[in-house]
Design an enzyme around this catalytic site. Structure first.
Site, PDB file in Angstrom:
ATOM      1  N   GLY A  19       7.550 -14.903   7.301  1.00  0.00           N
ATOM      2  CA  GLY A  19       6.157 -14.609   7.595  1.00  0.00           C
ATOM      3  C   GLY A  19       5.544 -13.710   6.552  1.00  0.00           C
ATOM      4  O   GLY A  19       6.236 -13.139   5.705  1.00  0.00           O
ATOM      5  N   GLY A  21       2.122 -10.841   6.052  1.00  0.00           N
ATOM      6  CA  GLY A  21       0.995 -10.106   6.604  1.00  0.00           C
ATOM      7  C   GLY A  21       0.245  -9.395   5.513  1.00  0.00           C
ATOM      8  O   GLY A  21       0.525  -9.573   4.314  1.00  0.00           O
ATOM      9  N   GLY A  22      -0.709  -8.560   5.904  1.00  0.00           N
ATOM     10  CA  GLY A  22      -1.513  -7.852   4.927  1.00  0.00           C
ATOM     11  C   GLY A  22      -0.735  -6.836   4.128  1.00  0.00           C
ATOM     12  O   GLY A  22      -1.111  -6.503   3.003  1.00  0.00           O
ATOM     13  N   MET A  23       0.359  -6.352   4.679  1.00  0.00           N
ATOM     14  CA  MET A  23       1.103  -5.297   3.997  1.00  0.00           C
ATOM     15  C   MET A  23       2.423  -5.758   3.413  1.00  0.00           C
ATOM     16  O   MET A  23       2.953  -5.112   2.507  1.00  0.00           O
ATOM     17  CB  MET A  23       1.369  -4.132   4.972  1.00  0.00           C
ATOM     18  CG  MET A  23       0.105  -3.446   5.455  1.00  0.00           C
ATOM     19  SD  MET A  23       0.453  -1.969   6.466  1.00  0.00           S
ATOM     20  CE  MET A  23       1.176  -2.699   7.921  1.00  0.00           C
ATOM     21  N   ALA A  24       3.022  -6.837   3.936  1.00  0.00           N
ATOM     22  CA  ALA A  24       4.363  -7.211   3.490  1.00  0.00           C
ATOM     23  C   ALA A  24       4.648  -8.688   3.727  1.00  0.00           C
ATOM     24  O   ALA A  24       3.941  -9.370   4.471  1.00  0.00           O
ATOM     25  CB  ALA A  24       5.407  -6.367   4.234  1.00  0.00           C
ATOM     26  N   VAL A  26       7.991 -11.144   4.786  1.00  0.00           N
ATOM     27  CA  VAL A  26       9.305 -11.025   5.415  1.00  0.00           C
ATOM     28  C   VAL A  26      10.128 -12.279   5.125  1.00  0.00           C
ATOM     29  O   VAL A  26       9.656 -13.404   5.297  1.00  0.00           O
ATOM     30  CB  VAL A  26       9.179 -10.822   6.936  1.00  0.00           C
ATOM     31  CG1 VAL A  26      10.558 -10.611   7.551  1.00  0.00           C
ATOM     32  CG2 VAL A  26       8.279  -9.632   7.241  1.00  0.00           C
ATOM     33  N   LYS A  41      12.062  -7.116   4.299  1.00  0.00           N
ATOM     34  CA  LYS A  41      10.609  -6.938   4.295  1.00  0.00           C
ATOM     35  C   LYS A  41      10.198  -6.335   2.965  1.00  0.00           C
ATOM     36  O   LYS A  41      10.543  -5.195   2.645  1.00  0.00           O
ATOM     37  CB  LYS A  41      10.174  -6.030   5.455  1.00  0.00           C
ATOM     38  CG  LYS A  41       8.662  -5.852   5.565  1.00  0.00           C
ATOM     39  CD  LYS A  41       8.287  -4.949   6.728  1.00  0.00           C
ATOM     40  CE  LYS A  41       8.526  -5.601   8.048  1.00  0.00           C
ATOM     41  NZ  LYS A  41       7.534  -6.652   8.366  1.00  0.00           N
ATOM     42  N   ASP A 137       1.484   1.190  14.706  1.00  0.00           N
ATOM     43  CA  ASP A 137       1.010  -0.192  14.638  1.00  0.00           C
ATOM     44  C   ASP A 137       1.698  -1.051  15.704  1.00  0.00           C
ATOM     45  O   ASP A 137       2.303  -2.077  15.405  1.00  0.00           O
ATOM     46  CB  ASP A 137       1.260  -0.770  13.244  1.00  0.00           C
ATOM     47  CG  ASP A 137       0.470  -2.058  12.994  1.00  0.00           C
ATOM     48  OD1 ASP A 137      -0.512  -2.308  13.718  1.00  0.00           O
ATOM     49  OD2 ASP A 137       0.839  -2.804  12.074  1.00  0.00           O
TER      50      ASP A 137
END
Length: 640
Positions: A19, A21-24, A26, A41, A137
């Site tokens: 997957g 996301g905005g930060m990392a 995986v 990650k 979060d």
């Protein structure tokens, strides 16, 4: 960022992309040294301004080491950390069951299943908070599942690693410290605390229960605006049969002000656990769907001035403020049971009750079609002679009853004698109105475990059987009655007749003065509901400890012998009797009902603004029946 599938980072062979996301990003990887699957990650440095990278890398190692020390069965384990081509990465426990986000289908989940799912996550947060680590979060995509379906919370500290010191977003990226739909109101301004994690988990629970998040909009700014100016959407509008007790816990976790949420994650966990262990109380019929959520509050206007005359035997303290500051004229400081198991339990209870402190003439309370009664064995200290802390422990049976109409829990007070009033030789603070101390016999009765709360009183108002409180504020809170944040706080600004009307609607009555005092002090002559002979802020809400009312059941150590809470402090409580100064010298010895007439009604228990003197269980006060103020409430009682 380039896809690394098929490549290796040190000893980790990248197997597939899980997957992004905005930060990392995986990846699923293989630890070739330990021969196990892991999740890797990799922080997306391409999303951040170059000037920020040094800051991110600088704090990454420190935070990674802190996260690696977290060891909890419901927290994803951090195995390792490192850096690849200038991008930091974490090596985490691999959870093959996916995440909660992909299990959400936009449909409500059974409330018991939802709580059972959330509880392990809440316990994980409780543990991390005790270690000084705030998640920041909490959201469904960060709740992972093992192959056996056990939930585990992931991404601890990632938001902090990427947090900018000067603002709540990462400069140039618009990435907030958290995820908009799950962020607590204070996180929008960069403030974060343990209560912020509680709010995030509350949103996840709300989504599980209703199939939707409480606030939704096309943009983060739209969510913020709704969150700021709109009340929390009533979850029971989406799930009408959701138990009121579930909603009550949820509403508190999602309060806009962090101070109005559960005191900490431990309190949130205990609130959730209590719901699961008292199912009979929660699934009983609830005929009024607007409980704890009254959209419009009608304020009743009082034409005549209200007065409360103090006892003539004690002088009124001088200098009491008037208007909003005016207090009661007292010294100002103040849950088909489980088949055979249930039958066995009741047989055990009957056996015990026949041997303890219920006299042979006292019938064991039995259930009726509209009531739920649950026997609870409570270890209590009983001494029929003198209130000593060294009295031996005795097991007494404390059955409970739940009224159908308002779901109010009542505790059982067995028949028998008790000493009513004060003995000057034992209580130096006694006043003449409390004398002489005398033995009184009372038939068995039930009394409310807590003061009647705002949410329950609102049921009666909705049914058209009660009128609203005179004022919907409290001493410190401009919005109190009708505000879901204070649904479990005692109702205030109600006169004696309003209290009487509520109890009648609920199938009960106000307690007599004698019933109130026995429920408060028991049969061992104690001065206060607890065994200690002095009050303190961990036993009761009084003397400015809080400065306003508190949620009922906040003082576990301060409850009475029979399990009644807040019989000292929080709010004064109306009782049924007329007040008479010399009543104790002539009252009946069995089931006294008070004088047949009078000018004032009796108030008992002291208040949040009272000093310790007024918290004594024998203390008697009086008030004009029409008097309503911010520190007067009530509880109900009834015969078996």
């Amino acid at each position: 960022m380039t896809d690394l599938t098929g490549q290796s980072i040190g000893r980790y062979q990248i197997l597939e992309r899980l997957g992004e996301g905005g930060m990392a990003i995986v990846y699923k990887a293989r630890d070739t040294r330990l021969d196990r699957d892991v999740a890797l990650k990799l922080i997306r440095v391409d999303q951040f301004a170059p000037a920020m990278l040094a800051q991110i890398l600088k704090r990454f190692e420190r935070e990674a080491k802190s996260l690696a020390r977290l060891s909890h069965p419901n927290i994803v384990t951090v195995h390792d950390y490192g850096e690849h081509d200038g991008a930091p990465y974490l090596v985490l426990e691999y959870c093959p069951g996916g995440d909660l986000k992909h299990r959400l289908r936009g449909q409500p989940m059974d409330w018991q299943e939802a709580i059972q799912l959330i509880l392990p996550v809440a316990r994980a947060l409780r543990y991390s908070h005790r270690q000084g680590v705030i998640h920041r979060d909490v959201k469904p995509s960060n709740v992972m599942f093992t192959g056996d379906g056990e939930p585990k919370l992931s991404d601890f500290g990632i938001a902090k690693i990427l947090e900018h010191d000067d603002a709540g977003t990462l400069t140039g990226t618009g990435v907030g410290i958290g995820t908009p739909g799950y962020m607590a109101p204070e996180q929008w301004t960069g403030e974060t605390s343990q209560q912020s994690d509680q709010y995030g988990l509350g949103v996840v629970l709300y989504e599980l229960l209703t199939g939707r998040k409480p606030y939704e909009a096309d943009t983060p700014a739209g969510i913020l605006i709704k969150q700021t100016i709109q009340p929390l959407p009533n979850s029971r509008e989406f799930v009408p049969d959701l138990p009121a007790s579930v909603e009550q816990v949820l509403l508190k976790a999602l309060a806009k002000d962090p101070a109005d949420r559960h005191a900490d994650m431990d309190a949130f966990v205990k609130a959730l656990e209590s719901i699961l262990v008292t199912p009979a109380m929660l699934v009983a019929p609830d005929p009024y769907k607007t409980v704890y959520a009254i959209p419009v509050i009608v304020t009743q206007t009082i034409a005549d001035p209200i007065s409360l005359t103090p006892s003539p035997s004690r002088s009124t303290p001088a200098g009491l403020p008037e208007g909003k500051e005016r207090r009661v004229k007292a010294k100002p400081f103040n849950w088909l049971p489980w088949g055979i198991g249930a039958v066995v339990l009741m047989l055990i209870a009957l056996s015990i009750i026949s041997q303890i402190n219920l006299p042979p003439s006292t019938p064991v309370p039995t259930a009726t079609p509209t009531e739920t009664r649950t026997p609870a064995l409570t270890a209590t200290l009983a001494n029929t002679s003198t209130p000593r802390d060294t009295a031996p422990p005795v097991m007494t049976l404390t059955p409970t009853l739940i009224r159908e109409i308002d779901q109010k829990l009542m505790v059982y007070v067995p028949a028998g004698e008790f000493l009513m009033g004060s003995d000057p030789a034992k209580d130096k603070d006694t006043q003449s109105e409390e004398q002489p101390q005398h033995s009184v016999y009372l038939d068995a009765y039930w009394i409310d475990q807590t003061e009647v709360i705002n949410g329950m009183y609102a049921l009666c108002v909705s049914a058209g059987k009660c009128t609203p409180p005179q004022d919907d504020s409290s001493y410190l809170h401009p919005s109190y009655y009708g505000n879901s944040n204070y649904a479990d706080y005692p109702v205030i600004y109600v006169e004696w007749n309003q209290a009487k009307a509520y109890c009648a609607w609920a199938g009960a009555d106000l307690p007599t003065e004698a019933q109130w005092e026995k429920a408060a002090r028991g049969t061992d002559g104690r001065l206060y509901p607890w065994r200690k002979n002095s009050p303190s802020c961990d036993l009761a809400n009084y003397g400015g400890c809080i400065g306003d009312t508190t949620a009922v059941k906040s003082y576990e150590s301060g409850k009475s012998l029979y399990g009644a809470y807040d019989m000292a402090g929080n709010v004064w409580e109306w009782v049924n009797d007329w007040y008479a100064t010399n009543y104790y010298s002539s009252l009946p010895e069995r089931n006294p009902q008070g004088p047949t007439s009078g000018e004032y009604r009796v108030l008992r228990g002291g208040t949040w603004s009272s000093n310790g003197y007024y918290l004594r269980s024998a203390y008697r006060y009086r008030g004009d029946p029409s008097y309503r103020y911010y520190d007067i409430g009530f509880r109900c009682a009834r015969s078996p």
